[in-house]
Motif scaffolding. Structure first.
Motif: not given
Length: 165
Positions: A17-43
């Motif tokens: 579980l720790s290994i999997c959530f370490a992966t999640a944490a790395l992703g969360a670190l990269a996506s900390a500002q993703a909300g505004s970026f995702y909203k700005a994209l044409i989807r």
């Protein structure tokens, strides 16, 4: 079949579980500002809202941890080393996608990378299935989500050439 005492099985579960959530944490670190970026994209109209990704990934990471734990618990690292190594490798590839897309804005590379991840998930699921059908089946929702995410990655990348290289 490897038999571990209950205490080691519990520790093993929390390890996976720790290994999997370490992966999640790395992703969360990269996506900390993703909300505004995702909203700005044409989807595309069928793109899910940004808030949905966190809960979906949480469930998927739990299922992936259970899957790896079942293989480890039944066979141990010695007998299932290749399967578990592939599992860890695909987790690393999983974590990379968020950085490619949300931090570095590399749409083409993110798309190629997610296709590679898709292949790794299939290979892992097959290897797990051969050892424990339930462990392999637990990876099917992950494969389905990454299949959807692959199409979404392509659609967003192609709709945003001015933002995603």
């Amino acid at each position: 079949m490897t038999k571990y005492p209950m205490s080691k099985q519990v520790l093993g579960f929390f390890g996976w579980l720790s290994i999997c959530f370490a992966t999640a944490a790395l992703g969360a670190l990269a996506s900390a500002q993703a909300g505004s970026f995702y909203k700005a994209l044409i989807r595309p109209l069928w793109a899910p809202p940004g808030w949905l990704f966190g809960p979906v990934w949480t469930v998927l990471y739990i299922m992936m941890a259970i899957s790896a734990w079942l293989i480890w618990r039944e066979y141990g690292l010695r007998k299932a080393g290749p399967e578990l190594a592939l599992f860890v490798f695909q987790l690393a590839v999983n974590a990379l996608w968020t950085w490619l897309f949300f931090v570095w804005h590399l749409g083409a590379l993110a798309f190629a990378e997610i296709l590679f991840l898709w292949l790794l998930i299939i290979a892992t699921a097959i290897m797990f299935w051969r050892r424990n059908r339930f462990a392999g089946a637990l990876l099917i929702p992950y494969l389905a989500w990454v299949s959807f995410a692959s199409v979404l990655t392509w659609a967003v990348w192609k709709s945003n050439p001015h933002i995603l290289a």
